[in-house]
Enzyme design. Structure first.
Site, PDB file in Angstrom:
ATOM      1  CG  LEU A 203       5.344  25.693  80.724  1.00 10.95           C
ATOM      2  CD1 LEU A 203       3.971  25.143  81.103  1.00 10.95           C
ATOM      3  CD2 LEU A 203       6.310  24.536  80.490  1.00 10.95           C
ATOM      4  CG  ASN A 289      -6.477  33.617  91.595  1.00 10.74           C
ATOM      5  OD1 ASN A 289      -5.448  34.010  92.154  1.00 10.74           O
ATOM      6  ND2 ASN A 289      -6.592  33.592  90.281  1.00 10.74           N
ATOM      7  NE  ARG A 291      -8.850  37.216  93.224  1.00  9.35           N
ATOM      8  CZ  ARG A 291      -8.690  37.001  91.934  1.00  9.35           C
ATOM      9  NH1 ARG A 291      -9.742  36.739  91.167  1.00  9.35           N
ATOM     10  NH2 ARG A 291      -7.507  37.042  91.358  1.00  9.35           N
TER      11      ARG A 291
HETATM   12  P1  ADP Z   1      -0.370  36.443  88.678  1.00 13.84           P
HETATM   13  O1  ADP Z   1      -0.643  35.970  90.075  1.00 13.84           O
HETATM   14  O2  ADP Z   1       0.477  37.668  88.640  1.00 13.84           O
HETATM   15  O3  ADP Z   1      -1.601  36.525  87.839  1.00 13.84           O
HETATM   16  P2  ADP Z   1       0.275  33.810  87.583  1.00 13.84           P
HETATM   17  O4  ADP Z   1       1.209  32.885  88.267  1.00 13.84           O
HETATM   18  O5  ADP Z   1      -1.186  33.493  87.687  1.00 13.84           O
HETATM   19  O6  ADP Z   1       0.575  35.309  88.059  1.00 13.84           O
HETATM   20  O7  ADP Z   1       0.650  33.905  86.050  1.00 13.84           O
HETATM   21  C1  ADP Z   1      -0.024  34.795  85.184  1.00 13.84           C
HETATM   22  C2  ADP Z   1       0.346  34.510  83.745  1.00 13.84           C
HETATM   23  O8  ADP Z   1       1.762  34.558  83.570  1.00 13.84           O
HETATM   24  C3  ADP Z   1      -0.068  33.141  83.241  1.00 13.84           C
HETATM   25  O9  ADP Z   1      -1.419  33.088  82.824  1.00 13.84           O
HETATM   26  C4  ADP Z   1       0.910  32.981  82.091  1.00 13.84           C
HETATM   27  O10 ADP Z   1       0.506  33.748  80.989  1.00 13.84           O
HETATM   28  C5  ADP Z   1       2.202  33.575  82.626  1.00 13.84           C
HETATM   29  N1  ADP Z   1       3.046  32.536  83.299  1.00 13.84           N
HETATM   30  C6  ADP Z   1       3.111  32.268  84.624  1.00 13.84           C
HETATM   31  N2  ADP Z   1       3.966  31.227  84.866  1.00 13.84           N
HETATM   32  C7  ADP Z   1       4.459  30.822  83.668  1.00 13.84           C
HETATM   33  C8  ADP Z   1       5.369  29.782  83.229  1.00 13.84           C
HETATM   34  N3  ADP Z   1       5.959  28.936  84.090  1.00 13.84           N
HETATM   35  N4  ADP Z   1       5.593  29.674  81.902  1.00 13.84           N
HETATM   36  C9  ADP Z   1       5.004  30.514  81.012  1.00 13.84           C
HETATM   37  N5  ADP Z   1       4.161  31.510  81.350  1.00 13.84           N
HETATM   38  C10 ADP Z   1       3.874  31.673  82.657  1.00 13.84           C
END
Ligand code: ADP
Length: 447
Positions: A203, A289, A291
């Site tokens: 996205l 998450n 936690r």
């Molecule tokens: P982590 O577990 O490493 O924190 P996340 O899945 O929570 O990984 O994603 C962390 C960040 O990465 C999100 O807040 C966003 O900024 C970016 N992100 C993750 N997936 C997408 C996606 N499908 N499109 C755009 N940005 C993404």
């Protein structure tokens, strides 16, 4: 009821848990590495016990030493804080096998949500909207290229075991897919011992919106609204707020209910966060998450509840102290993460604090384990404090943040405080007009 809780963590989050214990009349046990013998959590707890040498792997991640510390001190339960062992399903199993209580969800819930592919499948089945993408894992480059074609570039390749921003790579076209696919796999393998990856539509202008949920483990759950954590550097949050500046009451009620119902259905126990990307009025689940989050205080501020106290209550088998109807938003809260880092490169900057002064006054909370003369050891996370401000509305919260940052003194090391002073000079921060890429772009030209 617990008489004594051991806190398997350090720094500000250990203090956070000790404070909740003290208010509940529960004795606290701190554990620490040899590098942390002088740490604040050791001083503040009722008892302290050394569990190993400085590296985290030999101390705060040393399960045998932590279990032994419970046995020696007679602690009946373990609060894991965040990071370290907080999302380690094997640890939860070991804790339970020793007749102790883990203050958090079950091993099974941690296992399901810790694997992002399984988490996504589970959430989808529970009616939670997800980012479009591959149906489960993607075995090889050919399959990856097909997915890229099908969903259209850009796509993001993510390690199923990933976390902390590691194991994620964006591919803008088929040519980039090759290296992105291989790098994501390699990072997954190197950091988490698992090279399975999946692919999602990338996205381009989303906000990061996460819903705080809380369950009693008996089929009851509530949501505590959202936090907007869109200001990120390298996929890591630096500035968080609640409520989200662009989420309406109707949207909150709708997505909140979807999340609360989902966790109620799986008998989830304790605090959890369901993370979404939010774009054009749509929510897309990315991960859960299992936690307490670093940024939980902004939720506590606007709802006036103590989430750690609730975690301890439900772990004791008590009901939550509030219902969904009791939960009403009061004002606006912002948290900034203060790291021991040197700008502009954000390089770690441990060292001795020659002078520390915490801000105070109406609507200001400083969660930090710093004190005058404290030496920050080089072995751990660079987060040294969280400044949380609460105001009647967002404008007041921002003014309060500015005022509180001005009062804060951390002498002797470099910190990320100048970043927040600079951000407060930006119109976009005041209007709330930013997405997850705003900060990276701003840093390129402003620091
Ligand atoms: P982590 O577990 O490493 O924190 P996340 O899945 O929570 O990984 O994603 C962390 C960040 O990465 C999100 O807040 C966003 O900024 C970016 N992100 C993750 N997936 C997408 C996606 N499908 N499109 C755009 N940005 C993404």
């Amino acid at each position: 009821m617990f008489q004594k809780i051991l806190i398997a963590n350090r720094g500000e989050i250990a203090l956070r848990v000790i404070r909740a214990c003290r208010e509940m009349g529960i004795q606290s046990v701190a554990v620490h590495s040899t590098a942390d013998a002088d740490a604040m959590h050791v001083r503040m707890a009722d008892e302290a016990i050394c569990i190993g040498p400085p590296p985290g792997t030999e101390s705060y991640l040393n399960m045998a030493a932590i279990i032994a510390a419970c046995e020696v001190t007679g602690a009946q339960a373990i609060h894991p804080g965040y990071g370290f062992l907080s999302e380690n399903a094997n640890f939860v199993q070991i804790v339970e096998d020793h007749g102790l209580t883990f203050i958090g969800p079950t091993a099974e819930h941690i296992r399901v949500m810790g694997d992002k592919i399984t988490a996504k499948d589970t959430m989808k089945a529970l009616g939670v909207p997800c980012v479009p993408g591959s149906d489960g894992g993607v075995a090889d480059l050919d399959a990856a290229l097909k997915i890229g074609e099908e969903f259209g570039y850009p796509v993001i390749i993510k390690a199923t075991a990933g976390g902390g921003g590691k194991g994620m790579k964006v591919a803008n076209n088929a040519t980039e897919m090759k290296s992105a696919f291989q790098t994501a796999r390699a990072e997954g393998k190197a950091n988490f011992g698992n090279d399975e990856v999946y692919i999602e539509k990338y996205l381009t202008t989303p906000r990061h919106i996460e819903i705080q949920v809380f369950g009693d483990g008996k089929g009851n759950a509530v949501h505590l609204g959202e936090r907007d954590c869109s200001l990120q550097r390298r996929h890591q949050k630096v500035f968080e707020e609640a409520p989200g500046p662009c989420i309406s009451a109707e949207e909150r009620a709708q997505i909140g209910k979807v999340c609360a119902d989902a966790v109620a259905k799986i008998n989830y126990i304790g605090a959890g966060t369901i993370e979404f990307l939010y774009e054009n009025g749509e929510f897309y689940f990315i991960e859960m998450n299992t936690r307490l989050q670093v940024e939980h205080p902004v939720t506590e501020a606007i709802f006036g509840v103590d989430l750690v106290r609730e975690q301890i209550r439900v772990a004791e088998g008590l009901p939550m102290s509030f219902t969904q109807e009791d939960l009403e938003i009061n004002g606006h809260a912002i948290e900034v993460r203060i790291n021991a880092e040197r700008l502009p490169k954000f390089s770690p900057c441990p060292g001795r604090i020659s002078h520390y002064h915490a801000p105070g006054g109406l609507g200001v909370r400083m969660d930090s384990a710093l004190y005058d003369g404290y030496s920050i050891p080089p072995y751990y996370d660079s987060l040294i404090g969280k400044l949380i401000v609460h105001g009647r509305d967002r404008t007041e919260a921002l003014a309060r943040l500015n005022r509180a940052l001005g009062e804060l003194i951390v002498d002797g090391i470099d910190t990320t405080v100048p970043l927040f002073h600079a951000l407060l000079g930006e119109d976009d921060i005041h209007s709330g007009n930013y997405n997850i890429h705003w900060l990276e772009r701003w840093l390129e030209t402003n620091l």
